[in-house]
Scaffold this active site. Structure first.
Site, PDB file in Angstrom:
ATOM      1  N   HIS A   1       0.838  -1.204   0.000  1.00  0.00           N
ATOM      2  CA  HIS A   1       0.000   0.000   0.000  1.00  0.00           C
ATOM      3  C   HIS A   1       0.874   1.256   0.000  1.00  0.00           C
ATOM      4  O   HIS A   1       0.654   2.182  -0.794  1.00  0.00           O
ATOM      5  CB  HIS A   1      -0.921  -0.026   1.222  1.00  0.00           C
ATOM      6  CG  HIS A   1      -1.708   1.220   1.429  1.00  0.00           C
ATOM      7  ND1 HIS A   1      -2.991   1.378   0.948  1.00  0.00           N
ATOM      8  CD2 HIS A   1      -1.400   2.386   2.063  1.00  0.00           C
ATOM      9  CE1 HIS A   1      -3.428   2.580   1.271  1.00  0.00           C
ATOM     10  NE2 HIS A   1      -2.485   3.203   1.950  1.00  0.00           N
ATOM     11  N   GLU A   2       1.864   1.284   0.883  1.00  0.00           N
ATOM     12  CA  GLU A   2       2.725   2.468   0.980  1.00  0.00           C
ATOM     13  C   GLU A   2       3.561   2.654  -0.289  1.00  0.00           C
ATOM     14  O   GLU A   2       3.737   3.774  -0.769  1.00  0.00           O
ATOM     15  CB  GLU A   2       3.630   2.380   2.218  1.00  0.00           C
ATOM     16  CG  GLU A   2       2.881   2.315   3.545  1.00  0.00           C
ATOM     17  CD  GLU A   2       1.855   3.417   3.754  1.00  0.00           C
ATOM     18  OE1 GLU A   2       2.028   4.518   3.202  1.00  0.00           O
ATOM     19  OE2 GLU A   2       0.869   3.166   4.469  1.00  0.00           O
TER      20      GLU A   2
ATOM     21  N   HIS B   1       1.680   4.320  -3.030  1.00  0.00           N
ATOM     22  CA  HIS B   1       1.690   5.787  -2.942  1.00  0.00           C
ATOM     23  C   HIS B   1       2.920   6.344  -3.662  1.00  0.00           C
ATOM     24  O   HIS B   1       2.831   7.358  -4.368  1.00  0.00           O
ATOM     25  CB  HIS B   1       1.720   6.248  -1.483  1.00  0.00           C
ATOM     26  CG  HIS B   1       0.405   6.166  -0.781  1.00  0.00           C
ATOM     27  ND1 HIS B   1      -0.730   6.801  -1.229  1.00  0.00           N
ATOM     28  CD2 HIS B   1       0.052   5.528   0.372  1.00  0.00           C
ATOM     29  CE1 HIS B   1      -1.731   6.562  -0.396  1.00  0.00           C
ATOM     30  NE2 HIS B   1      -1.279   5.788   0.574  1.00  0.00           N
TER      31      HIS B   1
ATOM     32  N   GLU C   1      -6.007   7.150  -1.319  1.00  0.00           N
ATOM     33  CA  GLU C   1      -5.961   5.979  -0.431  1.00  0.00           C
ATOM     34  C   GLU C   1      -6.629   4.777  -1.093  1.00  0.00           C
ATOM     35  O   GLU C   1      -6.109   3.661  -1.031  1.00  0.00           O
ATOM     36  CB  GLU C   1      -6.628   6.292   0.907  1.00  0.00           C
ATOM     37  CG  GLU C   1      -5.815   7.188   1.812  1.00  0.00           C
ATOM     38  CD  GLU C   1      -4.458   6.592   2.191  1.00  0.00           C
ATOM     39  OE1 GLU C   1      -4.361   5.378   2.442  1.00  0.00           O
ATOM     40  OE2 GLU C   1      -3.486   7.363   2.238  1.00  0.00           O
TER      41      GLU C   1
END
Length: 190
Positions: free
Chosen positions: A108-109, A112, A184
């Site tokens: 997930h990070e 980004h 997100e």
């Protein structure tokens, strides 16, 4: 005076750009994790998971990996580009996750980073603040205008500027929150 303030602004922008990782972690008990300084199996696993997710995400550069010594659960990514990227996770979150869950959080990070969300968010913040400053300048120039003669041609402009002065801050906050949620969801999908 304007040149002095411009010089100070450039100095602060340069310091922010050069020391973004230290500024992000300021006020936390954190340290960078590398293969050489990992002190236990959990820290080595964290580094290797980030390394695996970097390859899976197709990133060219390995982000810096930071461990924050805190009991709360959080993880985040930062950096202006893929080359300057960093990821951080708290010990509280790291100890509660198994390897598969840690991979999901780091994926997930890194999503980004891959989608350049930090750069997008920074650009939106700068542009919306510039817009708000311009509206403020127009508002205060109307408020403290030396020529107080009533001119019907300018009344519509005055009304528009006054309305924008009070509505635009709300709109920029709502749009920034919308952008944050959208990014997100995109990182979750990534």
């Amino acid at each position: 005076m304007t040149l002095l303030l411009a010089g100070v602004a450039v100095l602060f922008l340069w310091a922010t750009y050069a020391m973004y990782d230290r500024l992000m972690l300021m006020g936390t008990d954190s340290r960078e994790i590398t293969p050489d300084n990992a002190s236990n199996l959990e820290e080595k696993q964290l580094y290797h998971v980030v390394e695996e997710m970097k390859v899976a995400a197709g990133l060219q550069y390995m982000p810096k990996v930071y461990l924050i010594e805190a009991n709360y659960m959080n993880a985040f990514a930062s950096g202006y580009s893929e080359k300057s990227a960093m990821v951080a996770i708290t010990r509280g979150l790291m100890t509660k996750l198994d390897r598969a869950e840690l991979q999901a959080v780091m994926a997930h990070e890194l999503s980004h980073i891959r989608h350049q969300d930090i750069k997008l968010t920074l650009t939106v913040a700068v542009l919306s603040n510039i817009l708000l400053m311009v509206i403020d300048m127009l508002f205060y120039s109307l408020l403290f205008k030396r020529d107080r003669s009533e001119n019907n041609n300018n009344n519509a402009l005055v009304v528009v500027i006054v309305i924008l002065r009070y509505v635009l801050p709300l709109l920029t906050v709502i749009l920034a929150l919308f952008l944050s949620r959208t990014r997100e969801y995109m990182a979750d999908a990534g």
